[in-house]
Motif scaffolding. Structure first.
Motif, PDB file in Angstrom:
ATOM      1  N   ASP A  81      35.468  21.984  17.693  1.00  0.00           N
ATOM      2  CA  ASP A  81      35.298  22.927  18.797  1.00  0.00           C
ATOM      3  C   ASP A  81      34.474  24.133  18.346  1.00  0.00           C
ATOM      4  O   ASP A  81      33.621  24.638  19.092  1.00  0.00           O
ATOM      5  N   GLU A  82      34.711  24.599  17.112  1.00  0.00           N
ATOM      6  CA  GLU A  82      33.928  25.710  16.579  1.00  0.00           C
ATOM      7  C   GLU A  82      32.467  25.296  16.386  1.00  0.00           C
ATOM      8  O   GLU A  82      31.551  26.077  16.659  1.00  0.00           O
ATOM      9  N   THR A  83      32.255  24.059  15.916  1.00  0.00           N
ATOM     10  CA  THR A  83      30.888  23.550  15.773  1.00  0.00           C
ATOM     11  C   THR A  83      30.171  23.532  17.111  1.00  0.00           C
ATOM     12  O   THR A  83      29.015  23.967  17.225  1.00  0.00           O
ATOM     13  N   MET A  84      30.859  23.038  18.127  1.00  0.00           N
ATOM     14  CA  MET A  84      30.250  22.935  19.456  1.00  0.00           C
ATOM     15  C   MET A  84      29.862  24.314  19.986  1.00  0.00           C
ATOM     16  O   MET A  84      28.766  24.507  20.534  1.00  0.00           O
ATOM     17  N   ALA A  85      30.749  25.291  19.795  1.00  0.00           N
ATOM     18  CA  ALA A  85      30.467  26.643  20.282  1.00  0.00           C
ATOM     19  C   ALA A  85      29.320  27.279  19.506  1.00  0.00           C
ATOM     20  O   ALA A  85      28.442  27.931  20.087  1.00  0.00           O
ATOM     21  N   ALA A  86      29.317  27.083  18.182  1.00  0.00           N
ATOM     22  CA  ALA A  86      28.316  27.741  17.339  1.00  0.00           C
ATOM     23  C   ALA A  86      26.934  27.126  17.485  1.00  0.00           C
ATOM     24  O   ALA A  86      25.928  27.794  17.223  1.00  0.00           O
ATOM     25  N   THR A  87      26.864  25.856  17.866  1.00  0.00           N
ATOM     26  CA  THR A  87      25.566  25.168  17.944  1.00  0.00           C
ATOM     27  C   THR A  87      25.160  24.878  19.387  1.00  0.00           C
ATOM     28  O   THR A  87      24.297  24.032  19.628  1.00  0.00           O
ATOM     29  N   ALA A  88      25.768  25.561  20.334  1.00  0.00           N
ATOM     30  CA  ALA A  88      25.428  25.357  21.744  1.00  0.00           C
ATOM     31  C   ALA A  88      23.930  25.569  21.949  1.00  0.00           C
ATOM     32  O   ALA A  88      23.339  26.519  21.440  1.00  0.00           O
ATOM     33  N   GLY A  89      23.325  24.635  22.675  1.00  0.00           N
ATOM     34  CA  GLY A  89      21.884  24.698  22.898  1.00  0.00           C
ATOM     35  C   GLY A  89      21.062  23.997  21.838  1.00  0.00           C
ATOM     36  O   GLY A  89      19.843  23.885  21.981  1.00  0.00           O
ATOM     37  N   SER A  90      21.718  23.550  20.767  1.00  0.00           N
ATOM     38  CA  SER A  90      21.045  22.804  19.702  1.00  0.00           C
ATOM     39  C   SER A  90      21.320  21.308  19.884  1.00  0.00           C
ATOM     40  O   SER A  90      22.286  20.921  20.545  1.00  0.00           O
ATOM     41  N   PRO A  91      20.507  20.437  19.280  1.00  0.00           N
ATOM     42  CA  PRO A  91      20.706  18.988  19.440  1.00  0.00           C
ATOM     43  C   PRO A  91      21.794  18.445  18.521  1.00  0.00           C
ATOM     44  O   PRO A  91      21.581  17.530  17.731  1.00  0.00           O
ATOM     45  N   VAL A  92      22.994  19.042  18.597  1.00  0.00           N
ATOM     46  CA  VAL A  92      24.126  18.639  17.772  1.00  0.00           C
ATOM     47  C   VAL A  92      25.160  17.946  18.646  1.00  0.00           C
ATOM     48  O   VAL A  92      25.564  18.482  19.684  1.00  0.00           O
ATOM     49  N   THR A  93      25.586  16.758  18.229  1.00  0.00           N
ATOM     50  CA  THR A  93      26.610  15.993  18.952  1.00  0.00           C
ATOM     51  C   THR A  93      27.858  15.891  18.087  1.00  0.00           C
ATOM     52  O   THR A  93      27.844  15.204  17.063  1.00  0.00           O
ATOM     53  N   PRO A  94      28.955  16.576  18.438  1.00  0.00           N
ATOM     54  CA  PRO A  94      30.184  16.486  17.654  1.00  0.00           C
ATOM     55  C   PRO A  94      30.931  15.184  17.973  1.00  0.00           C
ATOM     56  O   PRO A  94      30.989  14.749  19.129  1.00  0.00           O
ATOM     57  N   ILE A  95      31.504  14.577  16.932  1.00  0.00           N
ATOM     58  CA  ILE A  95      32.299  13.359  17.089  1.00  0.00           C
ATOM     59  C   ILE A  95      33.578  13.498  16.278  1.00  0.00           C
ATOM     60  O   ILE A  95      33.528  13.857  15.089  1.00  0.00           O
ATOM     61  N   LEU A  96      34.719  13.237  16.901  1.00  0.00           N
ATOM     62  CA  LEU A  96      36.007  13.243  16.206  1.00  0.00           C
ATOM     63  C   LEU A  96      36.243  11.858  15.620  1.00  0.00           C
ATOM     64  O   LEU A  96      36.457  10.889  16.344  1.00  0.00           O
ATOM     65  N   ALA A  97      36.184  11.734  14.296  1.00  0.00           N
ATOM     66  CA  ALA A  97      36.361  10.431  13.651  1.00  0.00           C
ATOM     67  C   ALA A  97      36.563  10.625  12.156  1.00  0.00           C
ATOM     68  O   ALA A  97      36.210  11.661  11.591  1.00  0.00           O
ATOM     69  N   ASP A  98      37.126   9.603  11.522  1.00  0.00           N
ATOM     70  CA  ASP A  98      37.300   9.581  10.082  1.00  0.00           C
ATOM     71  C   ASP A  98      35.957   9.284   9.407  1.00  0.00           C
ATOM     72  O   ASP A  98      35.158   8.493   9.926  1.00  0.00           O
TER      73      ASP A  98
END
Length: 244
Positions: A81-98
């Motif tokens: 969630d912190e990654t998503m907020a900090a990189t908003a507007g960037s081409p970053v896709t967060p994925i929850l996984a091992d």
């Protein structure tokens, strides 16, 4: 859920960015400079994978040095969630996984760069897990693509009071780490004293980290077919860069 995931969910995620001690932008700039130093500004920059992204420092850094798509993978939803907020507007896709499941979690995509930094590698349960991850990374990289690893070399044992490591302190929090050595692991005991309106509260948790000699990682990477371009200390970490 392994011990590392429980530790982050129950304690460390809430204090992670405070532990770092730098604003997000400054830490991302620092990591971008490190990635350039390690050669990740060279070659194609279509897609990159950040394994164990935490709050997104390396993901943001990869974008800053020109990668057009970045997948940020972690087991901790709070840090994602912190990654998503900090990189908003960037081409970053967060994925929850091992980490070990990244091929399936990313749809068996191919990458120009894969990074696993900030001591994430030692969170895996065994050396066999590390070797499997290296093999998966080799398969997932495009020809000429690079794998970047940074991790703490815990192969030498600290003794006596050297096992107690101050992490950070200010007027509101004090964090100390106590290490207990086992043959193949180090038990990391994190103790955080947090100031409240009624006084100081102790928050504590522990997990095991792998004692992972860099020479063994280099040997395994070469056995898989990687060309090892970097094998040296970087600040408090050991850095390995392996090219397919």
């Amino acid at each position: 859920m392994n011990q590392a995931q429980q530790h982050y969910d129950n304690l460390l995620a809430a204090h992670y960015q405070w532990m770092v001690g730098l604003p997000f932008a400054e830490k991302a700039d620092e990591q971008a400079a490190l990635l350039i130093e390690l050669g990740l500004d060279q070659g194609p920059k279509d897609a990159a994978l950040d394994l164990g992204c935490g709050p997104g420092y390396q993901s943001a850094a990869l974008c800053r040095i020109g990668y057009r798509r970045v997948i940020a993978l972690d087991t901790c939803q709070a840090l994602l969630d912190e990654t998503m907020a900090a990189t908003a507007g960037s081409p970053v896709t967060p994925i929850l996984a091992d980490l070990r499941d990244f091929p399936a979690a990313t749809g068996h995509a191919a990458f120009d760069a894969i990074v696993c930094m900030g001591d994430t590698l030692t969170h895996l349960d065994s050396r066999e897990d590390v070797w499997s991850l290296l093999s998966s990374a080799y398969q997932a990289l495009q020809p000429g693509g690079r794998l970047v690893l940074t991790f703490r070399d815990l192969s030498s044992e600290l003794t006596g009071t050297d096992r107690f490591i101050p992490v950070r302190s200010d007027d509101t929090r004090i964090m100390v780490c106590a290490l207990l050595y086992e043959p193949d692991h180090v038990v990391v005991n994190d103790l955080v004293h947090a100031r409240t309106e009624t006084g100081w509260e102790l928050h504590k948790s522990s997990y095991r980290k792998l004692r992972l000699p860099p020479a063994a990682v280099v040997e395994e990477a070469r056995a898989l077919g990687f060309t090892v371009e970097t094998d040296r200390s970087v600040a408090w970490m050991h850095a390995i860069v392996a090219r397919k």
